[in-house]
Every structure is written in structure tokens, then in C-alpha cells.
Design an enzyme around this catalytic site. Sequence first.
Site, PDB file in Angstrom:
ATOM      1  N   TYR A  19     -10.491   0.364  11.188  1.00 26.15           N
ATOM      2  CA  TYR A  19     -11.038   0.968  10.106  1.00 26.15           C
ATOM      3  C   TYR A  19     -11.842   0.158   9.725  1.00 26.15           C
ATOM      4  CZ  TYR A  19      -8.597   3.831   7.208  1.00 26.15           C
ATOM      5  OH  TYR A  19      -6.983   4.207   6.373  1.00 26.15           O
ATOM      6  N   LYS A  20     -11.086  -0.813   8.980  1.00 28.77           N
ATOM      7  CA  LYS A  20     -11.827  -2.190   7.542  1.00 28.77           C
ATOM      8  C   LYS A  20     -12.026  -3.117   8.192  1.00 28.77           C
ATOM      9  CE  LYS A  20      -7.278  -0.446   5.215  1.00 28.77           C
ATOM     10  NZ  LYS A  20      -8.176  -0.145   3.939  1.00 28.77           N
ATOM     11  N   ARG A  35     -11.969  -5.194  -6.752  1.00 28.11           N
ATOM     12  CA  ARG A  35     -12.017  -5.551  -5.639  1.00 28.11           C
ATOM     13  C   ARG A  35     -13.420  -6.232  -4.774  1.00 28.11           C
ATOM     14  NH1 ARG A  35      -7.890  -3.018  -1.911  1.00 28.11           N
ATOM     15  NH2 ARG A  35      -9.541  -1.778  -1.269  1.00 28.11           N
ATOM     16  N   PHE A  87       1.019  -0.637   0.082  1.00 26.69           N
ATOM     17  CA  PHE A  87       0.338  -0.235  -0.039  1.00 26.69           C
ATOM     18  C   PHE A  87       0.840   1.383  -0.510  1.00 26.69           C
ATOM     19  CE2 PHE A  87      -2.874   2.951   1.897  1.00 26.69           C
ATOM     20  CZ  PHE A  87      -3.872   3.052   0.962  1.00 26.69           C
TER      21      PHE A  87
END
Lengths: 423, 423
Positions: free
Chosen positions: B223-224, B382, B129
Site C-alpha cells: 500500500y505504499k 516526513r 518499524f
Amino acid sequence: MTSREDCLARDQADPLACLRGLFDLPDGTLYLDGNSLGVLPKATAARVQEVVRHEWGVDLIKSWNSAGWMDLPRRVGDKIAQLIGAGPGEVVVADSTSVNLYKVLMAAARLQQERSHERRVIVSERSNFPTDLYIAQGVCEPLGWELRLLDAHELEAGFAPDTAILLLTHVNYRTGRMHDMAHLTRLAHECGALAVWDLAHSAGAVPVDLTACEADYAVGCGYKYLNGGPGAPAFVWAHPRHADRFAQPLSGWLGHVAPFEFSPHYTPAPGIARYLCGTPPVLSLAALECGVDTVLAAEPHGGLSALRAKSLALSELFVQLVDTRCAGHGLTVVSPRDAGRRGSQVCLSRAEGGYAVVQALIARGVIGDFRAGDSRTPDILRFGLTPLYTRYVDVWDAVEHLRQVLQDGEWQRPEFHRRQAVT
Amino acid sequence: MTSREDCLARDQADPLACLRGLFDLPDGTLYLDGNSLGVLPKATAARVQEVVRHEWGVDLIKSWNSAGWMDLPRRVGDKIAQLIGAGPGEVVVADSTSVNLYKVLMAAARLQQERSHERRVIVSERSNFPTDLYIAQGVCEPLGWELRLLDAHELEAGFAPDTAILLLTHVNYRTGRMHDMAHLTRLAHECGALAVWDLAHSAGAVPVDLTACEADYAVGCGYKYLNGGPGAPAFVWAHPRHADRFAQPLSGWLGHVAPFEFSPHYTPAPGIARYLCGTPPVLSLAALECGVDTVLAAEPHGGLSALRAKSLALSELFVQLVDTRCAGHGLTVVSPRDAGRRGSQVCLSRAEGGYAVVQALIARGVIGDFRAGDSRTPDILRFGLTPLYTRYVDVWDAVEHLRQVLQDGEWQRPEFHRRQAVT
């Protein structure tokens, strides 16, 4: 001599009195700690619920576009800019004051390193808020630089050819003493140093004009006079002459010129946006916007000049009432009596029992706080006077409680001497 | 061939199905983007309101003690520790993933500098990332170090005597490919390097055992799969053998051994607490705790092993249905078909119109996302499959929508080709 009725009359005549209605103030509390945590604006709870239930709960990931989450750090930054003499597009909200201070100190250090390797000292005030000094230590150590701590009265003569950066909190957290930003910035520049200002106790409380002062960098806090809620995100400003010059080392993806291109190589965004780093805490950021709006709501009523005038009237009254009604109880006014050098708080000291006096006041619903002294500085009883929601009669009542706590020896009760983790 | 009825039957028999009731899922939405932003837990809105209206609104500054705000970063850290194979007191919640990564990379770099000046390379994956790569660049530049980017298949043979740090995201954000943490950490150690893991796409989604893997440092995202809300604060872990060794350079006051003594000199707290920096965003942190609690709620039902088994069953089903029902539409499964190497998402590619296909799905209420490719990597469609709230029938319905979007040429409509700021 001022009476309680005089105070009520002043509240009646106060053109800013209507702003108090913007806040949810708890019953039975005289809150004089807005310099530590501002009170809850009425708009905040509903706004945060909207963010949680609708923007997150229903629209989910789409809200980065549709609810403007991506734009929040800039949008709230632009609002704060109006309160500190910065231009639109010059301020972003991000991270904490400590993290932002690291960014700007690293950028300022790099600027100085490009100019000269002789300058390797950060000058600050010994009684600056500790996190500023700790962050400066974290910056100095790997560079082999020195953090030089001076007392406030030594600062004017404290610049030397080795001074790289002057780092000051505009209004001292302990004493409420306000530095002359324009003057000290000028002295710093004359010596070839850069001036970094922490506005934690200034933004929303006293007029600040970063542009007119030609300051170099500034950071500040969202949860004090900006009423952004506990641990609200902080803000950061760099003078446009510096903003584009360096990428600060916390080069996270939101400071990239095009974060959603997912390039493996960092290219900083133009201007202050490169001081963004990771994904911002949207709930806390939405609450901060409501808080900043309460300060901007003063604009039609004279804005920060009017707030400053009321703040000084409140603190003058506080000092006068302590002098007259609490005489003989060993209190000393630590904050400057010269209004021009005072922020929006009044600090007292007492040789004995300062902590217990504050606890006794809290038990009566008068919320101030206590800051322990050391060999160089006295214990401090702190009282913040936020002009947005503090009334003249609140000052009268608070000092009356103080008088009673001292006169009757109430502060000597054992329960007021037990220490808590956070004071 | 699996039918929709088969999927409904699997949901009926699913021992984790009850966990879906912990969430507020919007009507008419098939949400397959929990790998980007987890959905809203039912408990969160009420908890955040309590924090805003009562803890902040009424108790104000007292809540740092009485509501345990001071303890939140450690308390939530201890909960996350249970999901990543860390011990109590080894994890704190603070700042963002990017900022935490800076802290641990700086600490790891310093460790290596004390050992040897020959090691000056951070090895990472080219398709890591971007923020991880950007932060690594920010760390490398002032040290004169190099960031060496390898493709995933080059990593095993990618260690050299100059390698100081291996920096990897455990599960790749684009492909869902999962690295073998134990194996690569061992290879790193054998070469004298340290292993730093980003658990952004792992924590709460796949079993992680940092202690058993002997990893050195880890960071991750709230937050995922932890369902902490937009921009929720992140977490940080250092192996106890390292945690006390260095003060990371973001030496803010909450990492001090005694923050409320307000000493001008920084003395780091013992252990992981020194990775705290500034005042935490309490509203966002309280929401994160609710999110972490939803993952811990799986404990009585088999915990992360059961979640992992369901996650793989969901992704196996997704792949099987794409293979069978979308055959001939140019889709390629990019994620590993070997379940052991796959995180909790399935990624597809298509030579043409990937972006528009995702937009057409979103218009039908099927929320996935799109990540553009470049000369080395294809465009990616995704689909995150969070086992806490995704049903087998959701997978069936999502693939059926995908089939219709492709079969009828719906994705070719002009409105699906307009780009948005955040994709």
C-alpha cells in the site's frame, strides 16, 4: 405432496421475503452455494466505490481518522458479536480464519502449558475443514504436541487426561452436521480442556451463543453466510476471562496498546484488540461490513431465530422433495434428518457421478458444489440454503432440475466429467 | 538558485512525466505521503467495480476458476518479483507484512536450529518499524531467543557467533536512510547468520536485487509505493535454496500442495506457494494488481533505474530548497545527504513544534506526516517523494508552503496542536 404452487404460497407468506431485496442476485441462477461464497449485497458496490474514489482517492491518508478506517476492525467486530452471542468489544475482524485460528490455538496452548505439562493433545474431528487441521498441525509440531482426529460419534467419549484443546467447526463443511456446542464445551471443561470453535458455517446462519456456552475461543469466516465477498477478512473472539491473559505470537503493531507511539517494545492492547496484527485490507473490510449489515437487517423480523426457522423449513422442504421426487435415483441424504443437528445446508451423496451431477446442475444455472470423498466418506453434493435470499420456490426448482438431470441421464454427458481447479 | 520556473521546465523535460496521468490525484493537494499510502491509480476503481459487480455479483463462486481468483496471489507475486530482483514463481502475495514476517522468521529460525543451537539472537535496528520488532519478539519469546537492537552505525560490527538472523527494513521508515543490502547480507552470511529484509519502503521506490544480494528471505508492503490501496495485501519471498526446506507454521489450506483434495494431512506446496495461508481478500488483491501495474508501466521509460534517478533528483531538490529557502527556521535534514544512502523520502526535524508544522501544512493541502521522537531520536517531519506522480514543481510548492508556515508563525495556531488518533 408439496407442489410448486405451495412453495410460491409459502414465499408469499414469508415474513423474511423482503430481505431478498437487499441482494443483487444474477438472473437465471438458482444460487445454493452461499455456504461457500455469499451473494453480493446491493449496498456493497456503492460502498466500495465510495471507499476507493473518495476515502482513498480524495482524502487519502487522512481517512484513517476521518473515515474511521482505524476503527473498522472493532466496529465490524461489534456487529458480528451480536450474531454469535458475544459482547461489545469482544470481537475483532482481522486476517483470515486460518491465521486467527493459529492465534487462538497458540494462546490456548500457552494457557494449558501454564496449568500442566501433561496436556499435549488437540482433539478434533477427522472431517473438520482441512485448514483447521493443517493449522493445528502447525501449532502442534514445534510444541511436540499431538493432533488426535476422531469421527464425530467418537467425540463425546474422546476426552482424556492428556486433552488440552477441543477444536471443532460448529457445522461440518461436508455434511452440514451441527455439533452441540454447549454440551461438548461442558465435556471439554469437565476434563480440563479448552474449547475452540470455528464458526465458518455458523455465523449468520444458525444461532450461536458463545457466552452461554462458556466457550473459550472462536474464529469465523466473513465470506459465507456473512456475505462479505470473496476472501473477506475473518473474525476472532476470546472469552473475556482469557482475552487479557496472553499476547498471541502474531504480535503486530495494530495489536499494540498504542500503535502510534511507535515504541520498540510490544505491549499488547487490553482485551481482544491484541488479536489484531497488521494493517487491515480496508476495501475488503468495508465490503464485509455491508455483508454483516444484511444479516443484522433481519433483526426487526425476528433476527437469527427467524432466519434459523426459515433455514430449517427450506432444508426440510429440500429433503422432502428429494425423497419424493428424486426417489429411485440413488441419492442419499447425508445431512442429519434431525433438524436440530443440521446447519443451513443439505448434502446428498450418490454412489456414482456426483461430480457430474453437480456440473450438469451448474450448466442449468443451479449452483451447488461437490466435495470428493475418500475411503471413509462418500462423495458429497452440497446445497447451501441461505435464508436471507433463498425462496421456497428456489428449492422446488432446484430439486426439479436435479430430478431432470438424473432422470434423463444428462449427467452422463462427457462435458460434465471434466475437472476444474477449484470445485 | 532554483526558481519555480526552473522546476516547471524540469517537469516539461521529464521523460517520466506521462506516468502521472495514470493516477487520480485530488485537486488542491500536494501529496507527499506515498510512503505511507500511495495514491489511487485511475484503473483501480473500474477494476474493483468489475470484480464486485461482475466477478462476484454475477459469476459468484465460479470466478475462482473463470476470473482467475485462485491464481491472483501468484500472478501479482510474479509482477512484484520483477521489481525486487526475484524470479518468476518466487513471490506470492498474502496476508500482511507482519504476518509474512512471522512466517519467514519462523522458517529462518528453524533453519538455524537445525544447524546449531548456539545461535539464538535476532539482530535488528532499534529504529526499525515497530511491527517488525514486535513480530520478532513474538518469534523469540517461545524459542527462548533474544532480540538484540542496535543503532544503524553499530550494525556492521554487530554480528556475533550467537547471531542467527539479521532482520532489517531496507529503507528506514523514520529517516529514509537506506541500508546496503548486499554488504550487510554478506556480513551476515560470513558470520553464519541469515538475512531477512523488509522492503516496505523499497518495493517500487528503489532498485532492489534480492537474487544478486543473495538475501535469504524478504517481505514487503502493497500500500505504499506499490499503490495497492489502504491495507493492501503484502508479499513474501524466500530464496529458492530455502523455499522448499520448511513448512512455515501458518500452514493454511492455500499453501497445501493440493488444497481441493481436502486431505486431513498438510503437505506443503513446492516453493514459495507454501507461504500462502488462508483465502485471500480478492477485492483488495485486485486493487493491488492495478497498483503494481502503475510501477511496471515505467518499464518502457527506463523502469526502476529511471524512477530512482527521478526520486533522487526530487529529494536533492527538496533538500536544496529547504537549505536555501527555509534557512534560519530551525530545520535539520535528518535523511542522509548522500543520495546513495537515501530512500525515496526526505525527513526533517525541528526542536519545537514539528507536529504543528505538519498539521499547518496539511491545512494548506500539503500532505506529509509526523513521527514523534523519543530520548534517542528527534521528532520527524516526513515527506515521501514518489517519482511516479510527484513533479518538481510540487517540491517547489511544498517547500514554499513550509517556508510560509514557519516564517509567519502559522504553525503556532492552537488548532494545529490538537492530536489525532492516527498521525
